[in-house]
Design a protein around this motif. Structure first.
Motif, mmCIF file in Angstrom:
data_model
loop_
_atom_site.group_PDB
_atom_site.id
_atom_site.type_symbol
_atom_site.label_atom_id
_atom_site.label_comp_id
_atom_site.label_asym_id
_atom_site.label_seq_id
_atom_site.Cartn_x
_atom_site.Cartn_y
_atom_site.Cartn_z
ATOM 1 N N GLY A 292 -23.100 -44.650 1.276
ATOM 2 C CA GLY A 292 -23.265 -43.408 0.294
ATOM 3 C C GLY A 292 -22.024 -42.778 0.001
ATOM 4 N N PRO A 293 -21.812 -42.460 -1.439
ATOM 5 C CA PRO A 293 -22.969 -42.744 -2.361
ATOM 6 C C PRO A 293 -23.419 -44.056 -2.591
ATOM 7 C CG PRO A 293 -20.856 -42.049 -3.674
ATOM 8 C CD PRO A 293 -20.700 -42.282 -1.994
ATOM 9 N N VAL A 294 -24.651 -44.225 -3.388
ATOM 10 C CA VAL A 294 -25.222 -45.414 -3.371
ATOM 11 C C VAL A 294 -25.665 -45.561 -4.879
ATOM 12 C CG1 VAL A 294 -26.128 -45.531 -1.213
ATOM 13 C CG2 VAL A 294 -27.389 -44.563 -3.208
ATOM 14 N N GLN A 295 -25.673 -47.082 -5.266
ATOM 15 C CA GLN A 295 -26.234 -47.357 -6.744
ATOM 16 C C GLN A 295 -27.352 -46.614 -7.051
ATOM 17 O OE1 GLN A 295 -23.705 -51.174 -7.844
ATOM 18 N NE2 GLN A 295 -25.834 -51.523 -6.902
ATOM 19 N N GLY B 288 -30.219 -37.275 3.746
ATOM 20 C CA GLY B 288 -29.315 -36.734 2.709
ATOM 21 C C GLY B 288 -29.420 -37.493 1.246
ATOM 22 N N SER B 289 -29.292 -36.914 0.617
ATOM 23 C CA SER B 289 -29.589 -37.218 -0.825
ATOM 24 C C SER B 289 -28.874 -38.656 -1.421
ATOM 25 C CB SER B 289 -29.389 -36.139 -2.207
ATOM 26 O OG SER B 289 -28.288 -35.783 -2.297
ATOM 27 N N GLN B 290 -27.596 -38.655 -1.108
ATOM 28 C CA GLN B 290 -26.781 -39.511 -1.431
ATOM 29 C C GLN B 290 -26.791 -40.892 -0.699
ATOM 30 O OE1 GLN B 290 -25.612 -37.299 0.225
ATOM 31 N NE2 GLN B 290 -23.257 -37.635 1.069
ATOM 32 N N MET C 190 -31.287 -42.378 -2.043
ATOM 33 C CA MET C 190 -30.800 -43.217 -3.411
ATOM 34 C C MET C 190 -30.685 -42.079 -4.386
ATOM 35 S SD MET C 190 -33.608 -46.224 -2.737
ATOM 36 C CE MET C 190 -34.846 -45.212 -2.466
ATOM 37 N N LEU C 191 -30.035 -41.029 -4.170
ATOM 38 C CA LEU C 191 -29.999 -40.190 -5.311
ATOM 39 C C LEU C 191 -28.450 -39.665 -5.299
ATOM 40 C CD1 LEU C 191 -32.899 -38.028 -4.548
ATOM 41 C CD2 LEU C 191 -32.762 -39.067 -6.520
ATOM 42 N N PRO C 192 -27.793 -38.965 -6.285
ATOM 43 C CA PRO C 192 -26.634 -38.340 -6.399
ATOM 44 C C PRO C 192 -26.305 -37.494 -5.121
ATOM 45 C CG PRO C 192 -27.523 -38.269 -8.415
ATOM 46 C CD PRO C 192 -28.537 -38.607 -7.565
ATOM 47 N N LEU D 285 -14.790 -53.411 7.887
ATOM 48 C CA LEU D 285 -15.159 -52.963 6.612
ATOM 49 C C LEU D 285 -16.792 -52.491 6.604
ATOM 50 C CD1 LEU D 285 -14.189 -56.024 4.328
ATOM 51 C CD2 LEU D 285 -13.580 -53.568 4.073
ATOM 52 N N ARG D 286 -17.152 -51.516 6.056
ATOM 53 C CA ARG D 286 -18.497 -51.234 6.009
ATOM 54 C C ARG D 286 -19.311 -51.373 4.647
ATOM 55 N NH1 ARG D 286 -18.513 -45.293 7.717
ATOM 56 N NH2 ARG D 286 -16.678 -45.362 6.697
ATOM 57 N N ILE D 287 -20.606 -51.925 4.793
ATOM 58 C CA ILE D 287 -21.152 -52.289 3.741
ATOM 59 C C ILE D 287 -22.522 -51.491 3.762
ATOM 60 C CG2 ILE D 287 -22.005 -54.396 2.334
ATOM 61 C CD1 ILE D 287 -19.981 -56.166 3.679
ATOM 62 N N GLY D 288 -22.890 -50.739 2.632
ATOM 63 C CA GLY D 288 -24.142 -50.271 2.416
ATOM 64 C C GLY D 288 -25.215 -51.038 2.277
ATOM 65 N N HIS D 289 -26.324 -50.706 2.796
ATOM 66 C CA HIS D 289 -27.572 -51.449 2.232
ATOM 67 C C HIS D 289 -28.435 -50.562 1.546
ATOM 68 C CE1 HIS D 289 -25.707 -54.277 4.677
ATOM 69 N NE2 HIS D 289 -26.077 -53.795 5.734
ATOM 70 N N MET D 290 -28.116 -49.197 1.347
ATOM 71 C CA MET D 290 -29.215 -48.339 0.811
ATOM 72 C C MET D 290 -29.102 -48.125 -0.816
ATOM 73 S SD MET D 290 -28.522 -45.430 3.626
ATOM 74 C CE MET D 290 -26.644 -45.620 3.537
ATOM 75 N N GLY D 291 -29.883 -47.871 -1.249
ATOM 76 C CA GLY D 291 -29.739 -47.510 -3.071
ATOM 77 C C GLY D 291 -30.305 -48.763 -3.676
#
Ligand SMILES: *Cc1c(COP(=O)(O)O)cnc(C)c1O
Length: 386
Positions: free
Chosen positions: A10-13, A187-189, A193-195, A332-338
């Motif tokens: 977050g934020p996400v694509q 949360g939205s971001q 998957m939102l801003p 290193l943190r890698i996000g999987h959401m979005g």
């Protein structure tokens, strides 16, 4: 390098359809057209929260949602058990203290899930605990807590169980009613998957009893009873964030059309992919209870993780997160959401591998390519993620 890839927790694509709906011309929030969008979004939220209670949307980031759960249920002087296993746990504990709670911190080693036994012990030492605060996923360490078991334990007490599901709700199952959660925030971001800019909350019947007793400390902006009354008239308490609510309605519709479980399975596959690729890259997964929504990779001792992170961003146009406090430079943190395509995953592995090579942590690029392709074929049914 070609396109920029954003893989942070977050934020996400954003999905192309979300980008599109964000640019639709403005409408006024006190119109029949908006009222029907609001109603649809609020109804669909309940399907994601898996609750029979009303859900609410707040124009404020996730932290505002955490604050809403707290101020609507906390009495001054209440004993609050705060499970603190990272930055967001610390934040909630501090917030409770600001509002005059007697905060008991249950400190958990970073990267470890809380032991249900330790929460049980806290209750036997302090039978008058009124509220328990816990992250479903502590994003700073990419670690999940045993929410279902905690809910089971806490439901038999007088205490309310408030859960920060900001990197969980919408990313993996967190059924509010079944798991006896008394207050839940998303949360939205993050998983929505939102801003950035909105949070979503709901309260259990047990929580509503306390809210309706009018004993909780007051908040003007976050007064959930006023929000509830406004929602029943087809409005939000204050001016509505029309664009984000319209986009939320779309995202929820897309998730439900695809099937919530298919959606969760896809996010799970990304985490699985990332953990398996960690082996190929000779990196270890940091957390003892890894989350589907974000993965933390432990970097070798001799490698300056802050420099590596900046290098990945500057040279390879891949945006990942580092660690905070004593984990700064170490993970290193890698996000999987979005909205993440399988091509994004493949590219990000290659870019990370190249960056690691630049830092003398040598990995064979051809091996990375081959393993990544095979994993994608094995783990994903479709090319494009939501
Ligand atoms: C991101 C996050 C928050 C809230 O952050 P905001 O910046 O206020 O949106 C809270 N808790 C967790 C676990 C988070 O990941």
């Amino acid at each position: 390098m070609s396109n920029s890839i954003l893989l942070t927790p977050g934020p996400v694509q954003l999905h192309p359809k979300v980008q599109e709906i964000l640019s639709v011309p403005m409408i006024h929030h006190r119109t029949p057209q908006f009222t029907s969008i609001l109603k649809s979004a609020l109804d669909q939220l309940k399907l994601l929260f898996k609750t029979s209670q009303p859900c609410f949307m707040l124009t404020g980031t996730g932290t505002a949602g955490m604050e809403s759960l707290l101020v609507n249920t906390l009495k001054k002087g209440d004993k609050v058990l705060a499970i603190v296993s990272g930055k967001f746990g610390e934040r909630w504990a501090k917030m409770a203290a600001v509002y005059g709670a007697e905060v008991i911190e249950l400190k958990v080693d970073w990267g470890q899930p809380v032991l249900v036994e330790d929460v049980k012990k806290a209750f036997s030492q302090h039978p008058d605990i009124q509220i328990v605060l816990c992250q479903a996923c502590e994003t700073s360490t990419a670690t999940t807590h045993p929410i279902q078991q905690l809910g089971q334990l806490i439901q038999s007490t007088r205490a309310l169980f408030l859960v920060d599901g900001i990197t969980a709700l919408g990313a993996y199952p967190l059924p509010m009613d079944d798991w006896h959660i008394d207050g839940l925030v998303g949360g939205s971001q993050k998983a929505f998957m939102l801003p950035t800019g909105m949070s979503y909350v709901s309260f259990s019947k047990k929580a509503w009893d306390k809210i309706n007793s009018n004993e909780a400390i007051a908040s003007f902006y976050l007064d959930i009873k006023k929000e509830h009354a406004a929602n029943q008239k087809g409005e939000t308490y204050f001016s509505s964030q029309v664009q984000l609510i319209r986009a939320l309605d779309l995202v929820l519709q897309m998730i439900l059309e695809k099937g919530i479980n298919t959606h969760y399975a896809e996010i799970h596959a990304r985490s699985e992919y990332t953990r398996k690729m960690a082996d190929v890259l000779n990196l270890k997964v940091y957390s003892a209870a890894p989350s589907d929504s974000v993965t933390a990779l432990l970097l070798p001792e001799n490698l300056d993780g802050s420099k590596l992170r900046d290098h990945i961003e500057n040279k390879y146009d891949l945006i990942l997160m580092g660690g905070q406090d004593h984990l700064k430079g170490k993970i290193l943190r890698i996000g999987h959401m979005g909205y993440i395509t399988t091509d994004d995953l493949h590219q990000s592995s290659l870019r990370l591998a190249q960056a690691l090579n630049d830092f003398k942590h040598s990995v064979n690029i051809e091996t990375v390519k081959e393993n990544s392709r095979q994993l994608i074929q094995k783990l994903f049914k479709t090319e494009r993620g939501l």
